[in-house]
Design a protein around this motif. Sequence first.
Motif, short mmCIF file in Angstrom:
data_model
loop_
_atom_site.label_atom_id
_atom_site.label_comp_id
_atom_site.label_asym_id
_atom_site.label_seq_id
_atom_site.Cartn_x
_atom_site.Cartn_y
_atom_site.Cartn_z
N ALA A 181 -8.59 1.21 -4.30
CA ALA A 181 -7.28 0.30 -4.20
C ALA A 181 -7.65 -1.15 -3.93
O ALA A 181 -7.11 -2.07 -4.43
CB ALA A 181 -6.19 1.04 -3.24
N LEU A 182 -8.41 -1.01 -2.75
CA LEU A 182 -8.70 -2.77 -2.08
C LEU A 182 -9.77 -3.68 -3.29
O LEU A 182 -9.59 -4.52 -3.50
CB LEU A 182 -9.41 -2.63 -1.10
CG LEU A 182 -8.53 -2.29 0.09
CD1 LEU A 182 -9.54 -2.06 1.48
CD2 LEU A 182 -7.63 -3.45 0.37
N VAL A 183 -10.62 -2.77 -4.03
CA VAL A 183 -11.38 -3.05 -4.99
C VAL A 183 -10.67 -3.51 -6.18
O VAL A 183 -10.86 -4.50 -6.60
CB VAL A 183 -12.60 -1.89 -5.57
CG1 VAL A 183 -13.25 -2.32 -6.76
CG2 VAL A 183 -13.58 -1.92 -4.27
N LEU A 184 -9.76 -2.62 -6.50
CA LEU A 184 -8.77 -2.93 -7.89
C LEU A 184 -7.99 -4.13 -7.57
O LEU A 184 -7.64 -5.11 -8.52
CB LEU A 184 -8.16 -1.85 -8.16
CG LEU A 184 -9.02 -0.42 -8.82
CD1 LEU A 184 -7.84 0.46 -8.95
CD2 LEU A 184 -9.37 -0.97 -10.37
N LEU A 185 -7.48 -4.27 -6.27
CA LEU A 185 -6.81 -5.35 -5.84
C LEU A 185 -7.48 -6.67 -5.95
O LEU A 185 -6.87 -7.72 -6.37
CB LEU A 185 -6.19 -5.02 -4.58
CG LEU A 185 -5.29 -6.10 -3.99
CD1 LEU A 185 -3.99 -6.10 -4.76
CD2 LEU A 185 -4.84 -5.87 -2.50
N SER A 186 -8.60 -6.73 -5.56
CA SER A 186 -9.60 -7.88 -5.53
C SER A 186 -9.78 -8.27 -6.98
O SER A 186 -9.98 -9.49 -6.94
CB SER A 186 -10.88 -7.73 -4.49
OG SER A 186 -11.33 -6.71 -5.09
N GLN A 187 -9.86 -7.23 -7.81
CA GLN A 187 -10.07 -7.71 -9.33
C GLN A 187 -8.99 -7.90 -10.00
O GLN A 187 -8.79 -7.99 -11.31
CB GLN A 187 -11.02 -6.43 -9.81
CG GLN A 187 -12.12 -6.33 -9.45
CD GLN A 187 -13.10 -4.81 -10.00
OE1 GLN A 187 -12.46 -4.53 -10.79
NE2 GLN A 187 -14.27 -5.09 -9.45
N ARG A 188 -7.73 -7.96 -9.19
CA ARG A 188 -6.45 -7.89 -9.96
C ARG A 188 -6.21 -6.85 -10.89
O ARG A 188 -5.51 -7.48 -11.99
CB ARG A 188 -6.18 -9.40 -10.50
CG ARG A 188 -6.10 -10.49 -9.55
CD ARG A 188 -6.00 -11.67 -10.00
NE ARG A 188 -6.12 -12.71 -9.06
CZ ARG A 188 -5.95 -14.06 -9.15
NH1 ARG A 188 -5.80 -14.68 -10.54
NH2 ARG A 188 -6.03 -15.05 -8.32
N ARG A 189 -6.79 -5.73 -10.85
CA ARG A 189 -6.57 -4.48 -11.62
C ARG A 189 -5.67 -3.44 -11.26
O ARG A 189 -5.65 -2.36 -11.78
CB ARG A 189 -7.87 -3.92 -12.01
CG ARG A 189 -8.61 -4.92 -12.75
CD ARG A 189 -10.26 -4.59 -12.79
NE ARG A 189 -10.16 -3.06 -13.59
CZ ARG A 189 -11.33 -2.15 -13.67
NH1 ARG A 189 -12.23 -2.83 -13.06
NH2 ARG A 189 -11.05 -1.09 -14.08
N LEU A 190 -4.90 -3.63 -9.89
CA LEU A 190 -4.01 -2.57 -9.44
C LEU A 190 -3.12 -2.29 -10.22
O LEU A 190 -2.58 -0.84 -10.17
CB LEU A 190 -3.72 -2.89 -7.96
CG LEU A 190 -3.08 -1.82 -7.24
CD1 LEU A 190 -4.24 -0.84 -6.91
CD2 LEU A 190 -2.59 -2.52 -5.56
N GLY A 191 -2.67 -3.11 -11.05
CA GLY A 191 -1.60 -2.51 -12.11
C GLY A 191 -1.92 -1.55 -13.06
O GLY A 191 -1.36 -0.93 -13.44
N GLU A 192 -3.37 -1.37 -13.41
CA GLU A 192 -3.91 -0.31 -14.03
C GLU A 192 -3.38 1.15 -13.59
O GLU A 192 -3.08 2.11 -14.22
CB GLU A 192 -5.26 -0.36 -14.19
CG GLU A 192 -5.85 -1.66 -14.73
CD GLU A 192 -7.47 -1.80 -15.03
OE1 GLU A 192 -7.89 -0.72 -14.68
OE2 GLU A 192 -7.69 -2.81 -15.43
N VAL A 193 -3.46 1.39 -12.19
CA VAL A 193 -3.07 2.53 -11.59
C VAL A 193 -1.58 2.72 -11.90
O VAL A 193 -1.35 4.03 -12.15
CB VAL A 193 -3.32 2.50 -10.18
CG1 VAL A 193 -2.88 3.60 -9.50
CG2 VAL A 193 -4.86 2.18 -9.76
N LEU A 194 -0.71 1.96 -11.77
CA LEU A 194 0.86 1.94 -11.85
C LEU A 194 0.93 2.42 -13.43
O LEU A 194 1.76 3.30 -13.85
CB LEU A 194 1.63 0.61 -11.63
CG LEU A 194 1.49 0.27 -10.34
CD1 LEU A 194 1.90 -0.75 -9.85
CD2 LEU A 194 1.91 1.49 -9.35
N ARG A 195 0.16 1.69 -14.32
CA ARG A 195 0.28 2.08 -15.99
C ARG A 195 -0.04 3.35 -16.21
O ARG A 195 0.64 3.96 -17.01
CB ARG A 195 -0.53 0.79 -16.57
CG ARG A 195 0.18 -0.18 -16.96
CD ARG A 195 -0.38 -1.21 -17.86
NE ARG A 195 -1.88 -1.35 -17.48
CZ ARG A 195 -2.26 -2.51 -16.91
NH1 ARG A 195 -1.18 -3.46 -16.23
NH2 ARG A 195 -3.53 -2.87 -16.77
N ILE A 196 -1.13 3.91 -15.27
CA ILE A 196 -1.27 5.37 -15.80
C ILE A 196 -0.18 6.44 -15.49
O ILE A 196 0.06 7.11 -16.38
CB ILE A 196 -2.45 5.82 -14.78
CG1 ILE A 196 -3.77 5.08 -15.15
CG2 ILE A 196 -2.54 7.36 -14.91
CD1 ILE A 196 -5.02 5.46 -14.30
#
Length: 303
Positions: free
Chosen positions: A62-77
């Motif tokens: 989650a921290l890695v995705l947050l640093s890449q501004r990709r955390l929204g991908e988890v929500l879209r799933i």
Amino acid sequence: MTSQARGLATPAQARKLHRGTLAAFVAYGMWGLLPLFWKQLSAVSALEVLCHRVIWSGLFLALVLLSQRRLGEVLRIWRERSSALAVVACAGLITLNWGIYIWAVQVDRVTEASLGYYITPLLSVALGAFLFHEKLDRWAGISTGLALLGVAVATWRLGSLPWVATVLSVSFALYGALKKKAGLDALSGLAAESLLCMPFALIYLAWKHGGAFFTGGPGTATLLILAGPVTAVPLLTFAYAAVRIPLQRLGFIQYFSPTLQLALGLFVLGEHLSGPMCFAFGTVVAAVLLYILSRPGQNRASA
């Protein structure tokens, strides 16, 4: 005439291929050496280690995705019913796979676990033909049949199924097939799966009053926290490699991991192979070599 026009790789492409190949060996090397890490936690129950692996890997990803501004991908799933159901199924399969593997290391069954990961790619080929209607040529079919024959004969000679290898290979092959069918990204998909399982892991650890995390000393607590990065870093390295080298080369390199596991089990951890298991390994390795050598045209295209 330029190197690109002659069909040769440009210097930039060659560097990309070299870095991708190195990253692939590093990723599979880390996975192959994982038994040494899990062995350090043999005093902690496999279920408890599994819970910490789920929690810390989920937070780390989650921290890695947050640093890449990709955390929204988890929500879209979770917004699409099909991908959400796939995450639930994948979460069950990967949790089973992780748990059995950790337990296998703790009870000195690393060699049998490595057999499972030798079988997995061949099983994935069969699932590709069954689920995705991918072409299964004669040699691929023979290779898969030879591997299954080796396991069947070993089962007959042993008097019981080598269930660790079977569960690991079937669960991971199905896991990969489901992720492909649902189109789940490796990182965001695993983050969603880990975060889904996290409440159950936290409830179990709360019931155990924290377990070894609080009673095992700072060394044990540190190792349990490191279960997160140890899970995620090879995956990140693999993701780097996967977009830089051909899948054929990546498929060949993946056998580096179970080979390392087998070597660790036999020469470092002091495990021994019975006669039937030796036969199973022999046929499975022969099947793998037959599969690789039967597609020289693809190998040349990937070189």
